[in-house]
Scaffold this active site. Structure first.
Site, short mmCIF file in Angstrom:
data_model
loop_
_atom_site.label_atom_id
_atom_site.label_comp_id
_atom_site.label_asym_id
_atom_site.label_seq_id
_atom_site.Cartn_x
_atom_site.Cartn_y
_atom_site.Cartn_z
N HIS A 205 0.83 -1.21 0.00
CA HIS A 205 0.00 0.00 0.00
C HIS A 205 0.85 1.24 0.00
CE1 HIS A 205 -3.52 -2.40 1.80
NE2 HIS A 205 -3.73 -2.14 0.53
N GLU A 447 1.63 -15.59 -22.43
CA GLU A 447 2.50 -15.59 -21.24
C GLU A 447 2.93 -17.01 -20.86
OE1 GLU A 447 0.39 -13.70 -17.99
OE2 GLU A 447 -1.53 -14.53 -18.62
N ASP A 471 5.03 -13.32 -16.57
CA ASP A 471 4.89 -14.78 -16.55
C ASP A 471 5.70 -15.46 -17.65
OD1 ASP A 471 3.30 -15.52 -14.33
OD2 ASP A 471 1.59 -14.56 -15.27
N CYS A 518 2.20 -6.06 -22.05
CA CYS A 518 1.71 -5.41 -20.83
C CYS A 518 2.46 -5.88 -19.59
CB CYS A 518 0.21 -5.63 -20.66
SG CYS A 518 -0.24 -7.36 -20.57
C1 PEP Z 1 2.30 -10.70 -16.99
O1 PEP Z 1 2.34 -11.89 -16.63
O2 PEP Z 1 3.22 -10.12 -17.59
C2 PEP Z 1 1.09 -9.91 -16.70
C3 PEP Z 1 0.93 -8.70 -17.19
O3 PEP Z 1 0.18 -10.45 -15.84
P1 PEP Z 1 0.34 -10.47 -14.25
O4 PEP Z 1 1.55 -9.65 -13.88
O5 PEP Z 1 -0.92 -9.92 -13.72
O6 PEP Z 1 0.53 -11.93 -13.99
MG MG Z 2 0.56 -12.91 -15.99
#
Ligand code: PEP
Ligand code: MG
Length: 594
Positions: A205, A447, A471, A518
């Site tokens: 947080h 991923e 991931d 992302c």
């Molecule tokens: C990722 O795995 O890169 C992703 C964006 O998902 P998360 O970080 O929520 O697993």
């Molecule tokens: Mg992920």
């Protein structure tokens, strides 16, 4: 609550450099304000039978006073339109009213006949330890909330005056073992120029709040609170995760220059908001933002994002209150879509399991959760939960430019099954005459290595890909992304990872669909040109990172980026690629300092 005011230091210390977790960017040079919010000493004694009721009443009165305090904090945070603050305070209120917790306190008082301060303290410690032992970052953060609430009640029981960080009226750098959320919320944001704590990380947080208040912060420094004295000079470099205690004149001079550069840089970056992320030879790249909660939409707009590239919808589910109903989800998705004024919003369906454990769900105790019942696998077997979410999403689609994306797809069977469920939910809504957008663009996260290797097959089924490197790197190198012991193996420039990314991009482009990224790699400035050269169409990251990546993209040509990739892809090891790419970037961008 104890604190130590800044005093004039006459003692001379030698300079110490510490490294922690870079949690909120920016540079500060200031004086330490040591905030000690460790466990209070709590008396323990036996209460006579005839005083037990009075003892419990004392607890109820103290809890009521704590509730009043939280309510008035909530009113001030509402006035200041601080929705994040308001949410934490709601969570605190729920803990105070939790019937299981209250019943346990009453039972123990009756059985153990000890003073209520001790029972409250001991019971909350028990909860805190249970939550912390689960090793889940979300539950760990919840344990800080319990700590915070029980301290508040204990302060009233023990007639201790709680000192608020709101009262700080000179500029200071806050050093603490752990900054409790309610203290961080109440603090005088204008006067707190930096934060350094022993514990916490990027998802805590404190880190979330520091970033939203734009206060440079380095967390997870292990024992900085025992290495400083009040008034000591301190430098915080939040972007690099560096803290320097008692800096010498040369170091201060160097950081003052860096600070000036950073400030100038921030102002310049805001100028980029209206400009596109376009390379010098005309390739236009999409710049999107990642969000976890709807309150972040404002930051998405103010940092020039073109849309939301990843809305991690699971944060609507990972709350102490439990699951969100279809109506609540519908309202939340609609709100985000409306506030984005027709710009694309990619909402990712529920991605739980692994390290994201939903409270109150049937036993998910797995031997290997990272390889287990996660994300789309969970949704395909818990169809009710998945269909509810899809219904809420479809209904919300009439309020904006919704795109839906599915996490952790490992092959075409899973994708087909997912699309079939979506189709049946659409049929159902159509049958009932409930309106929704018939042409919502659909995407797959890439991923899992098997998805990357079959990207040419998956690309025929969806409208876009988004590479989740957090991931993808974990699974490609077989390195648990949360395990510090093997963190050295987590290498985005590993030739295996770069080849994997290239494979995804090629698979998508052969089928004329765009590929975005992302995962955190998209916000790493050192990776920007490499990703551009590999052919990535869009970047999505926390809003604050967007202007810097945009600036890098605008400073290079696609031609040079492809040349850089050509050379890097010839190399054998990540050590070589890392040195080569960072050298190349440092030659061109003087603002890259680490
Ligand atoms: C990722 O795995 O890169 C992703 C964006 O998902 P998360 O970080 O929520 O697993
Ligand atoms: Mg992920």
């Amino acid at each position: 609550m104890l604190f130590t005011p800044a005093i004039k230091m006459d003692i001379v210390f030698s300079m110490i450099e510490l490294r922690g977790i870079p949690s909120s960017p920016g540079i500060t040079i200031g004086q330490v304000f040591l905030f000690l919010n460790e466990k209070p000493s709590v008396p323990e004694y036996i209460v006579p039978d005839n005083a037990l009721k009075k003892e419990y009443d004392r607890f109820i009165k103290a809890a009521e006073k704590a509730e009043e305090e939280i309510k008035s904090l909530k009113v001030s945070s509402k006035k200041a339109q601080l929705d994040v603050e308001s949410r934490f305070l709601d969570a605190h209120m729920l803990i105070l009213k939790d019937p299981v917790f209250l019943e346990e306190v009453r039972k123990r008082l009756k059985e153990e006949k000890k003073n209520i301060e001790w029972i409250l303290y001991d019971e909350s410690e028990k909860y805190i330890q249970q939550l912390q032992s689960l090793g889940d970052p979300y539950l760990r953060e919840r344990s800080f909330d319990i700590h915070d609430v029980s301290l508040r009640v204990l302060d009233h029981l023990l007639f201790r005056e709680r000192i608020s960080l709101a009262d700080i009226d000179e500029e200071i750098v806050l050093v603490s073992h752990n900054l409790l959320p309610s203290d961080a919320l109440a603090m005088n944001k204008r006067m707190i120029r930096g934060i350094a704590t022993d514990v916490g990380g990027k998802t805590s947080h404190t880190a979330i709040l520091a970033r939203s208040f734009e206060i440079p912060a380095v967390l997870g420094l292990k024992n900085i609170s025992r290495q400083v004295l009040p008034g000591m000079e301190i430098i915080i470099d939040g972007g690099a995760g560096i803290v320097i205690l008692s800096p010498d004149e040369d170091t201060k001079r160097r950081y003052r220059q860096l600070q000036k550069k950073w400030e100038k840089w921030e102002v310049e970056l805001l100028d980029l908001n209206t400009l596109r992320a376009e390379t010098r030879d005309g390739k236009v790249i999409t710049m999107n933002a990642n969000i976890e909660v709807p309150e972040e939409v404002e930051a998405v707009h103010s940092h020039g994002a073109e849309g939301i590239g990843l809305y991690r919808s699971e944060f609507l589910f990972l709350r102490p209150e439990g699951f969100s109903s279809e109506e609540e989800q519908f309202r939340t998705y609609s709100q985000v879509l409306k506030e984005m004024n027709g710009k694309p919003v990619i909402i990712r369906t529920l991605d739980v399991g692994g390290d994201k454990i939903i409270p109150n769900l049937p036993d998910m105790d797995e031997r290997n959760p990272i390889l287990g019942w996660r994300a789309i696998r969970f949704c395909l077997s818990e169809r009710g939960i998945f269909e509810t979410q899809l219904r809420a999403l479809l209904r919300a689609s009439v309020h904006g430019n919704l795109h839906i994306m599915f996490p952790m797809i490992s092959g075409v069977e899973e994708l087909n099954q997912t699309l079939d469920i979506l189709k049946s939910v659409k049929d159902d809504l159509r049958g009932k005459g409930i309106p929704f957008n018939e042409d919502i663009p659909l995407g797959s996260m890439i991923e899992v290595p098997s998805a990357a290797m079959t990207s040419d097959i998956l690309a025929k089924k969806v409208d876009f890909f988004s590479i989740g490197t957090n991931d993808l790197i974990q699974y490609t190198i077989a390195v648990d992304r949360g395990n510090e012991m093997i963190a050295y193996l987590y290498q985005p420039f590993h030739p295996g990872v770069l080849r994997m990314i290239k494979m995804v991009i090629d698979g998508a482009h052969c089928n004329s669909i765009p590929v975005h990224m992302c995962g955190e790699m998209a916000s790493d400035p050192y990776a920007a040109v490499i990703l551009l050269g590999l052919g990535l169409d869009g970047f999505s990251m926390s809003s604050f990172g967007i202007p810097e990546i945009k600036r890098i993209i605008r400073s290079v040509s696609l031609f040079e980026a492809e040349e850089l990739v050509g050379e890097a892809m010839e190399m054998d090891s990540y050590v070589e690629i890392d040195r080569f790419v960072k050298g190349w970037m440092n030659e061109r961008f003087d603002f890259l300092t680490y």
